[in-house]
Design an enzyme around this catalytic site. Structure first.
Site, PDB file in Angstrom:
ATOM      1  CG  ASP A   5      -1.972   0.989   1.264  1.00  0.00           C
ATOM      2  OD1 ASP A   5      -2.428   1.395   0.183  1.00  0.00           O
ATOM      3  OD2 ASP A   5      -2.394   1.395   2.381  1.00  0.00           O
ATOM      4  CG  HIS A   6      -0.312   4.895   0.040  1.00  0.00           C
ATOM      5  ND1 HIS A   6      -0.681   5.886  -0.841  1.00  0.00           N
ATOM      6  CD2 HIS A   6      -1.441   4.540   0.693  1.00  0.00           C
ATOM      7  CE1 HIS A   6      -1.974   6.124  -0.729  1.00  0.00           C
ATOM      8  NE2 HIS A   6      -2.466   5.310   0.186  1.00  0.00           N
ATOM      9  CD  GLU A  14      -2.270   8.351  -4.348  1.00  0.00           C
ATOM     10  OE1 GLU A  14      -2.195   7.271  -3.735  1.00  0.00           O
ATOM     11  OE2 GLU A  14      -2.308   9.447  -3.783  1.00  0.00           O
ATOM     12  N   GLY A  64      -9.021   5.745   1.651  1.00  0.00           N
ATOM     13  CA  GLY A  64      -9.687   6.454   2.742  1.00  0.00           C
ATOM     14  C   GLY A  64     -11.106   5.967   2.975  1.00  0.00           C
ATOM     15  CG  ASN A  68      -4.992   1.339   8.025  1.00  0.00           C
ATOM     16  OD1 ASN A  68      -5.020   0.392   8.801  1.00  0.00           O
ATOM     17  ND2 ASN A  68      -3.984   2.182   7.982  1.00  0.00           N
ATOM     18  CB  THR A  69      -8.613   4.839  10.115  1.00  0.00           C
ATOM     19  OG1 THR A  69      -7.513   5.376   9.373  1.00  0.00           O
ATOM     20  CG2 THR A  69      -8.719   5.557  11.437  1.00  0.00           C
TER      21      THR A  69
HETATM   22  P1  13P Z   1      -8.437   4.789   5.959  1.00  0.00           P
HETATM   23  O1  13P Z   1      -7.404   4.628   7.012  1.00  0.00           O
HETATM   24  O2  13P Z   1      -9.025   6.152   5.942  1.00  0.00           O
HETATM   25  O3  13P Z   1      -9.479   3.726   6.000  1.00  0.00           O
HETATM   26  O4  13P Z   1      -7.691   4.668   4.547  1.00  0.00           O
HETATM   27  C1  13P Z   1      -7.043   3.474   4.209  1.00  0.00           C
HETATM   28  C2  13P Z   1      -6.303   3.590   2.924  1.00  0.00           C
HETATM   29  O5  13P Z   1      -6.698   4.286   2.019  1.00  0.00           O
HETATM   30  C3  13P Z   1      -5.076   2.813   2.790  1.00  0.00           C
HETATM   31  O6  13P Z   1      -4.378   3.102   1.635  1.00  0.00           O
END
Ligand code: 13P
Length: 289
Positions: free
Chosen positions: A85-86, A136, A209, A232-233
């Site tokens: 991721d990223h 991205e 997100g 994620n969050t």
């Molecule tokens: P959140 O933490 O806002 O859910 O985003 C996760 C994300 O986009 C990981 O790349």
């Protein structure tokens, strides 16, 4: 089932008008909870791992070994992709060497010409390994691993140029941000999403997100071409809440309640429930192939 790349997952999601959840993992409990949720829901799934989380778990090869072994030990039959991721260019390269089946190269903070050049190189490396690539355009806002994006909206022309490089998925900013959304967040820019969709016909789009975006908004984005939603969050918050409740109730002080296998159990279950809820919203339940 052994690890798969995200190609077939994305094509099926596009055809079936649903999205595959990409859930970030941080440790063994996270991985187990997400894999068990996917198996229960008969849903394809992507495990997202940031470079910071890779480092925390002692490296790319540790993560690959853990995920592969867990898929086998838990008898997971649904398709699972292990996805950086990223990632940076170096991170993507190291992941491909270590056996990741999919990588995101996030060159959104470079100037556009450099993003194009580096994305091209990552695509070439990934093709050799049979792995998929997410690129991205238009940095996603919020903070992740200390990197703060400004929450831009992607330029559809730039999306078209990056999409032409042989990538498999495109993350394009549409007003989404990582982490919890502020109360005055105006919502997703569907007008921008429509323009991006027209500029990159057939390209599976990624919504980063995923935490806290209202379900109807996510579902509208899926109708407009989003095939992968990152979360994620929300799992982190669910884990922290359940763990805090356990400790505040004094359960760690009853018998062997301090045993990490007991202490971490409610948080692990909370991650699993969060993932199941998200899969329902994304429409991926029962879509394992
Ligand atoms: P959140 O933490 O806002 O859910 O985003 C996760 C994300 O986009 C990981 O790349």
């Amino acid at each position: 089932m052994p690890l798969v790349n995200a190609k077939e997952m994305m094509l099926k999601a596009k055809e079936g008008h649903y999205a595959v959840g990409a859930f970030n993992i941080n440790n063994l409990e996270w991985t187990k909870a997400i894999l068990l949720a996917a198996e229960e829901a008969k849903s394809p799934v992507m495990l997202g791992v940031s470079e910071g989380a890779n480092k925390y778990m002692t490296g790319y090869t540790t993560v690959v070994a853990m995920v592969k072994a867990m898929i086998e030990a838990l008898n997971i039959t649904v398709p699972v992709a292990l996805h950086l991721d990223h990632g940076t260019y170096e991170g993507a390269k190291a992941c491909l060497e270590a056996g990741y089946s999919s990588v995101m190269f996030d060159g959104s903070h470079y100037d556009f010409a450099e993003n194009v050049e580096k994305t091209k190189e990552v695509v070439a490396l990934a093709k050799e390994k049979g792995a998929t690539v997410e690129a991205e355009v238009g940095s996603i806002g919020g903070e992740e691993d200390g990197v703060v994006g400004m929450g831009e909206c992607a330029d559809p022309n730039e999306c078209a140029k990056i999409a032409a490089l042989g990538i498999d998925m495109l993350a394009a900013g549409i007003g989404n941000i990582h982490g919890v959304y502020p109360e005055n967040w105006p919502g997703l820019r569907f007008d921008v999403l429509e323009k991006i969709k027209e500029a990159v016909p057939g390209m599976p789009l990624v919504l980063h997100g995923g935490t806290g975006i209202p379900a109807e908004m996510v579902q509208k984005a899926i109708k407009l071409g989003v095939c992968k939603v990152n979360v994620n969050t929300e799992c982190q918050l669910a884990f922290a809440k359940a763990t805090r409740e356990y400790i505040e109730a004094g359960k760690d002080q009853v018998k062997k309640g301090f045993d990490p296998r007991k202490l971490l159990a409610p948080g692990t279950e909370a991650i699993k429930q969060t993932v199941l809820e998200k899969m329902e919203i994304f429409g991926s339940v029962g879509k394992a192939f």
